[in-house]
Write an enzyme that holds these catalytic residues in place. Structure first.
Site, PDB file in Angstrom:
ATOM      1  N   LYS A 120      -2.764  10.223   3.700  1.00  0.00           N
ATOM      2  CA  LYS A 120      -4.154   9.841   3.959  1.00  0.00           C
ATOM      3  C   LYS A 120      -4.601  10.195   5.369  1.00  0.00           C
ATOM      4  O   LYS A 120      -5.790  10.353   5.613  1.00  0.00           O
ATOM      5  CB  LYS A 120      -4.344   8.358   3.684  1.00  0.00           C
ATOM      6  CG  LYS A 120      -4.210   8.052   2.195  1.00  0.00           C
ATOM      7  CD  LYS A 120      -4.640   6.649   1.835  1.00  0.00           C
ATOM      8  CE  LYS A 120      -4.619   6.443   0.338  1.00  0.00           C
ATOM      9  NZ  LYS A 120      -3.249   6.455  -0.231  1.00  0.00           N
TER      10      LYS A 120
HETATM   11  C1  LIG Z   1      -3.000   6.751  -1.548  1.00  0.00           C
HETATM   12  C2  LIG Z   1      -1.656   7.224  -1.939  1.00  0.00           C
HETATM   13  C3  LIG Z   1      -1.425   7.892  -3.167  1.00  0.00           C
HETATM   14  C4  LIG Z   1      -2.516   8.105  -4.186  1.00  0.00           C
HETATM   15  O1  LIG Z   1      -3.483   9.017  -3.764  1.00  0.00           O
HETATM   16  P1  LIG Z   1      -4.860   9.168  -4.565  1.00  0.00           P
HETATM   17  O2  LIG Z   1      -5.687  10.082  -3.750  1.00  0.00           O
HETATM   18  O3  LIG Z   1      -5.447   7.785  -4.621  1.00  0.00           O
HETATM   19  O4  LIG Z   1      -4.535   9.689  -5.903  1.00  0.00           O
HETATM   20  C5  LIG Z   1      -0.156   8.362  -3.434  1.00  0.00           C
HETATM   21  N1  LIG Z   1       0.863   8.171  -2.578  1.00  0.00           N
HETATM   22  C6  LIG Z   1       0.683   7.533  -1.388  1.00  0.00           C
HETATM   23  C7  LIG Z   1       1.861   7.336  -0.501  1.00  0.00           C
HETATM   24  C8  LIG Z   1      -0.577   7.048  -1.019  1.00  0.00           C
HETATM   25  O5  LIG Z   1      -0.730   6.409   0.149  1.00  0.00           O
END
Ligand SMILES: *Cc1c(COP(=O)(O)O)cnc(C)c1O
Length: 474
Positions: A120
């Site tokens: 993220k």
């Molecule tokens: C947020 C997150 C996801 C999921 O991502 P999306 O964009 O919501 O599909 C997967 N793995 C980790 C470690 C995350 O922090």
């Protein structure tokens, strides 16, 4: 480039106009009115670009109301090897999202080398700099209110710390995050970051955020905003690393596949858009855990979200989502951008129901978009963490392990498969110990993070207490 709502009832707007918002006024999600396309020759000319140059090349196609030089500067200061400092010894930090070869035709794309060690950061860091730029220009302020069980909150705080015109009020469940996650968030000392530790569970935090946002007068008076995963800027930033990863494993624009650990469908939605832009992606593999609503949808064409009570707490907690907001963006493209049809489908979803795409032949079309899916169990994740470590001496986290399960299921022998690494194993230490009997290595900068002084407020599980806190601190 204008942005339109999937529900078709909102005025088309420019990039800067939608950047700070979440949902469109009609309840839909914003998408560009068309996708810019790259030709075979374009791809060749982009092949050797470094990360910030590539990011500018792609992102500038979607942004026409920020002067080019300003946009370039924002991107250049976002994607540096100092911000994305962690990398494995075989990798170079300046690649920002370096590739790691596991074996022939199987790779990891490391997306988790930023400050909070989860993917993220890649989008959130850009958002922090874009928000600050747009707010300073418009002489405006925003108070970001959010709820987190770990990853999203820390990525937002690290992106927004010290930014002009921005305060962050982040609610988290009191004593329910891991020690590492707690330390990551609460050790931030910047005056514009407020950690509110709520005596309740994550759903309580989320309910408070909803209650505050539904108080339209409060929302307006205190300029409440959000950075949730439906924000278009986050999707846009994520498109870039599909190109970067693609160029890292190909030589002459051959087809490859990606596997993406999925929760809210944001990350893989960016992959879908990269494919629509002409990136030669054969398959986009949707990897879910036991919360397999999306796996059900891609296997059977029926989308049936579940409520919080029916969402399990798993060992890949950032994917414990049973209503994937960003799926709406893909369905809009799948049904030929027919907003009337989309409204009908989501009327049902918004009332707690489901929809079935088999009846009108749309389900058949899903394969034309490259999608295929899989789900995994805790036992399978532990198996893959153990297996990949013992065979290749590479440690992966539980979310990436969901990806390995799906990738092994759908890999084709002559098509390179790239698995997106969405978090580093250090974030989920206990499960790594369960799988291989030892702790993952920590980046030096985070070695003693639990010992740092912490800054947070404990509040009761009451909307009024949160509102009062915001009133006193803006
Ligand atoms: C947020 C997150 C996801 C999921 O991502 P999306 O964009 O919501 O599909 C997967 N793995 C980790 C470690 C995350 O922090």
């Amino acid at each position: 480039m204008k942005y339109i709502s999937t529900r078709g009832q909102s005025k088309p707007l420019s990039f800067s106009e939608i950047l700070l918002g979440g949902l469109a006024p009609d309840g839909g999600l914003y998408l560009p009115e068309h996708y810019p396309k790259f030709s075979y020759d374009d791809l060749n000319s982009m092949r050797s670009m470094n990360y910030p140059t590539l990011a500018f090349h792609i992102i500038s196609k979607f942004v026409d109301d920020i002067p080019e030089n300003d946009l370039k500067e924002i991107i250049n200061k976002t994607y540096t090897k100092d911000v994305y400092a962690y990398s494995r010894k075989e990798q170079k930090a300046e690649d920002i999202t370096p590739i790691l070869k596991i074996k022939d035709n199987l790779y990891i794309l490391s997306l988790s080398n930023g400050p909070t060690l989860a993917f993220k950061d890649i989008a959130m860091q850009l958002l922090g700099n874009l928000f600050e730029y747009v707010l300073v220009k418009k002489n405006k302020e925003i108070n970001i209110l959010g709820a987190t069980s770990g990853d999203t909150g820390s990525a937002a705080e690290y992106a927004m710390r010290g930014k002009k015109g921005i305060n962050v009020f982040m609610l988290s469940p009191y004593q329910k995050m891991s020690r590492f996650q707690t330390a990551q968030m609460f050790s931030i000392q910047d005056a514009n970051i407020f950690n509110l530790s709520i005596k309740g569970v994550f759903d309580d935090c989320q309910d408070i955020v909803k209650a505050v946002s539904n108080d339209l007068n409060f929302k307006k008076d205190f300029k409440i905003g959000a950075v949730n995963s439906i924000n278009w800027g986050r999707i846009l930033a994520q498109i870039v690393y599909y190109f970067k990863g693609y160029f890292a494993v190909t030589e002459k624009n051959e087809e490859i596949s990606f596997t993406v650990p999925t929760g809210n469908f944001g990350n893989i939605c960016a992959g879908h858009i990269a494919r629509m832009m002409g990136l030669p992606i054969k398959r986009l593999v949707v990897a879910t855990n036991e919360n397999n609503v999306l796996d059900e949808f891609f296997k059977a064409g029926i989308y049936k979200p579940r409520d919080a009570k029916n969402t399990l707490h798993t060992s890949s907690p950032s994917m414990d989502i049973s209503k994937a907001s960003n799926l709406e963006r893909f369905i809009f493209d799948l049904i030929g951008r027919d907003d009337k049809k989309l409204n009908l489908l989501w009327q049902s979803v918004d009332q707690g129901g489901d929809f079935n795409l088999n009846q009108e032949g749309f389900f058949e079309k899903i394969k034309d978009f490259g999608f295929i899916s899989s789900s995994s169990t805790h036992k399978e994740r532990i198996h893959f963490i153990k297996e990949i470590y013992s065979q290749y001496s590479i440690m992966i986290d539980t979310h990436t392990a969901d990806g390995f399960k799906a990738a092994f299921e759908h890999a084709e022998s002559n098509v390179p498969m790239v698995i997106l690494e969405t978090a580093l194993p250090i974030k989920f230490e206990d499960y790594i110990v369960e799988a291989i009997g030892k702790k993952p290595e920590r980046p030096k900068s985070l070695m003693y993070i639990e010992d740092l002084p912490q800054r947070f407020e404990v509040l009761n599980n009451q909307t009024e207490e949160v509102k009062a806190f915001i009133r006193q601190n803006v």
